[in-house]
Design an enzyme around this catalytic site. Structure first.
Site, PDB file in Angstrom:
ATOM      1  N   THR B  53       2.772   1.476  -4.115  1.00 27.75           N
ATOM      2  CA  THR B  53       1.793   2.545  -3.938  1.00 27.75           C
ATOM      3  C   THR B  53       2.381   3.521  -2.935  1.00 27.75           C
ATOM      4  OG1 THR B  53      -0.494   3.123  -3.417  1.00 27.75           O
ATOM      5  CG2 THR B  53       0.403   1.184  -2.280  1.00 27.75           C
ATOM      6  N   GLU B  54       2.339   4.814  -3.273  1.00 29.07           N
ATOM      7  CA  GLU B  54       3.149   5.787  -2.549  1.00 29.07           C
ATOM      8  C   GLU B  54       2.712   5.987  -1.101  1.00 29.07           C
ATOM      9  OE1 GLU B  54       1.526   6.350  -5.420  1.00 29.07           O
ATOM     10  OE2 GLU B  54       0.667   8.375  -5.506  1.00 29.07           O
ATOM     11  N   ASN B  55       1.534   5.464  -0.765  1.00 26.71           N
ATOM     12  CA  ASN B  55       1.124   5.553   0.630  1.00 26.71           C
ATOM     13  C   ASN B  55       1.701   4.424   1.489  1.00 26.71           C
ATOM     14  OD1 ASN B  55      -0.764   4.140  -1.085  1.00 26.71           O
ATOM     15  ND2 ASN B  55      -2.036   3.837   0.704  1.00 26.71           N
TER      16      ASN B  55
END
Lengths: 236, 218, 236, 218
Positions: B53-55
């Site tokens: 997840t890009e966060n």
């Protein structure tokens, strides 16, 4: 003796001047330094440029800073979230400027600012409306856009633990923009749940070395933005 | 299921299951918000995927048990998730280094329009009063090795989403490899859209009629 | 089931082909994956381009790879150290090519390769002989050089601990080039003292996430280059 | 100490002590190999400096006790060191982000030549059979906020090291702020070399004669 501790959020943000560029950490509520933002609202600086991934939710934290009309310009990737009404309203009224940046380009521009790299090339946004007005160039036959670094006068970020040298570790996905914003600002202010003595953080596990941090404020039990929003809270 | 009614083809779950079949064991996968998230529920027995997840998390697990979540452990859709054994947290520049650097094997996204040249539009209708918001979509399509779209074949008002040229603002140019709809699996090839598989009971002509660009047979 | 473990260094390097570009971690002996390098010597691949900060010492490890004349070109910042005689001799004989790169530019070019940034600007080396032939450009009135990314077919690095997903932590200053080389190579091979089960490394402390690692080899008690050099050892 | 003999001015230790006086408490400092390393021994009581070594450590301490070292805990000179409480390890790209990004307050380097326009030559004599080796010097001088040189005023053969223009290959252009020699402390200003302080018993003319560029009085 090196001691970067500051007594409270109020003192930590006291020299943020009108027109300052301020990076504010967080992805949604995770990592949002809500007590520092509230102190900044109380402090009263105006005409700020805020660099942050989102624009807050409800009427607390970052959204409250916008609502108080202290922000002239927002640089962000996603100014729209569930429970986000403040920014859309101000934007439609022309009361706040927006520079929309793809999230990875935003992160890399901030990292470049911290790393002394004035510009770099990225494949993101090639051929899209966000490429308009940008220089492009082919490398090995593929097209890339030239992007400039982002730097700020101040960064407000949230960690889990710090020592008085300013070494910081974070909590889970609240890490997000904190480490790179710490690198890219003239004055980096970190709120953490706990301050420990030097040596209290394993040197192998430090995420943000103290060289990137100027002020450390202990906020033992920070507010949770989502709880405040659910309760309909507003600030101030 | 009928080839001519509103309910032709796969359900959303079946679309996600069909897509999941195509992901090799050990892949690093980024799933967009919405229908793409369903894919994680249908990974075949014996395969392990690692979710990015890009966060800032690799090794993302499912939603936490009630009251077991942490508001600072969330996914890109800002919903609470968990971290599986072997997970790793990292900052945003490192996270997008994974994306831009070609380290993620697959990302699955929703779409407003996919063109037969692989162009994707999925972030803005371009309407003047819309609040523009792009997130990480442009980075994902530019950097991830394979980009799959999972979407209804047409909009709610019956407009084809598979088109000759996108009319909405682009997310990326020539970036889509494959599209999964309730009617079919369709590859984007140098020659344009090419059918890979029809949903059970769906006929080729039925899909072709609902596709606003040439559709090649297998 | 994901399991990146490989039984021994021999198998780990078995597909390194003639003419491959190989990044080799380490700053001096700290972080030098000596067992992997020795396996590469045994394996026999020739005409390699090696990207590494130094060129080894004595006649073991990286120096032994050079001595065996498997290396056509070295990309490095400091090809000269105490006890380093192999490289200087080969270089003077014209038997190895050298691309000299300032250390920070070397690190940033490798990181750029891993991060999908094909080129960036740096102030380092402006006005020096190492700027010759390079594009330069002014940003905000200051001159910078354009530098291209570095990528490799393989990276050989050394960590302290890894799990079978390939998550790695390092030992002290042996970290150096490991994390960025892991990002920049098609196939990254890591030797570690200990392999643990997934969950055996705190996710907050992982330095190299498994996505950057392809093969993990346990070498429980790695050789120390300085001890071998002091003892006059040679390899093979 | 004589103003006319070979032994005029400060000893190496005194040069290092004099330089250390000028470093404010809390500074982040990178010390080059050789004479620069001596500076750490003479930091005045009550001041704490944090030492950066470009191979990935902030909070570097002195050499370890005999047999207490780790061959993987070394400095940029590849000698064993220690890590003090509050130290942090990081990789090379992060380490040079500290340097290039202007986060290090001061670096102290040796020199072959310093020109009155601030140019530094300290990495190569440019001889054709020399093995070129630059390390991190070009990054340090390009990025660190202040760059001080500590060096003997002349070479072993009596050639001035402070010159009008460097004849050796440059490390950086216009990068040096101040020079500490056994004879004097000299600033590099927009007008050229300017004396800050003479070593005890050394006369201005004596320094001027040994400086191959104009030297301004205080």
């Amino acid at each position: 003796m090196i001691d970067k501790r500051v007594q409270d959020p109020t003192r930590a943000v006291a020299d943020i001047h009108d027109g300052a560029t301020v990076m504010i950490g967080g992805f949604g509520e995770a990592g949002s330094p809500i007590e520092l933002i509230h102190a900044l609202i109380d402090h009263g600086a105006r005409g700020l440029t805020v660099i942050s991934n989102n624009t807050g939710s409800g009427e607390v934290g970052l959204a409250a800073l916008l609502k108080a009309q202290r922000v002239a310009k927002v640089v962000c990737s996603f100014p729209r979230t569930a429970n986000s009404t403040v920014f859309p309203e101000l934007y439609r009224q022309g009361k706040v400027e927006l520079e929309l940046v793809p999230q990875g380009t935003l992160a890399e521009r901030i990292r470049a600012g911290g790393a002394g790299v004035p510009a770099f090339y990225t494949p993101a946004a090639v051929g899209t409306p966000l490429a308009e007005g940008k220089e492009s160039r082919l490398f090995d036959g593929k097209e890339y856009l030239l992007e400039r670094w982002l730097r700020a006068d101040f960064a407000l970020i949230k960690g889990r633990r710090a020592d008085r040298f300013g070494n910081v570790v974070y909590n889970k996905t609240a890490r997000n923009f904190g480490p790179i914003m710490a690198m890219a600002a003239g004055v980096t202010i970190v709120q953490v749940n706990t301050v420990v003595e030097p040596g209290g953080i394993d040197p192998e596990s430090v995420v943000t070395p103290g060289i990137f941090v100027d002020r450390v404020v202990e906020v033992a039990t920070p507010l949770h933005e989502s709880e405040l929003v659910a309760a309909g809270a507003t600030y101030p | 299921m009928s080839t001519h009614g509103e309910e032709a083809g796969w359900t959303r779950d079946e679309m996600a299951r069909r897509l999941a079949l195509d992901i090799p064991n050990g892949s690093y996968v980024n799933l967009g918000i919405g229908i793409p998230e369903l894919v994680a529920r249908f990974v075949p027995e014996g395969r392990t995927l690692i979710y990015h997840t890009e966060n800032g998390l690799l090794g993302m697990g499912p939603s936490p048990a009630p009251d077991a979540g942490d508001p600072e452990l969330i996914n890109a859709g800002k919903r609470q998730v968990t971290a599986l054994p072997g997970a790793a947290y990292f900052h945003h520049a490192d996270s997008f280094a994974m994306i831009r650097g070609g380290h993620i094997d697959l990302c699955v996204l929703g779409a407003m329009q996919v063109a037969c040249n692989g162009d994707l539009a999925n972030w803005s209708t371009g309407e003047p009063d819309a609040i523009p918001a792009v997130g990480g979509a442009m980075d994902l399509v530019a950097g991830v090795k394979s980009v799959y779209v999972i979407t209804q074949h047409c909009t709610k008002t019956g407009e084809p989403k598979l088109v000759e040229r996108c009319t909405y603002p682009l997310t990326g140019r020539g970036v889509i490899n494959r599209v999964y709809t309730e009617l079919a699996v369709i590859d984007v090839t140098p020659e344009g859209f090419r059918l890979v598989e029809l949903a059970p009971g769906v006929e080729f002509e039925y899909v072709k009629e609902r596709t606003a660009a040439p559709l090649l047979r297998r």
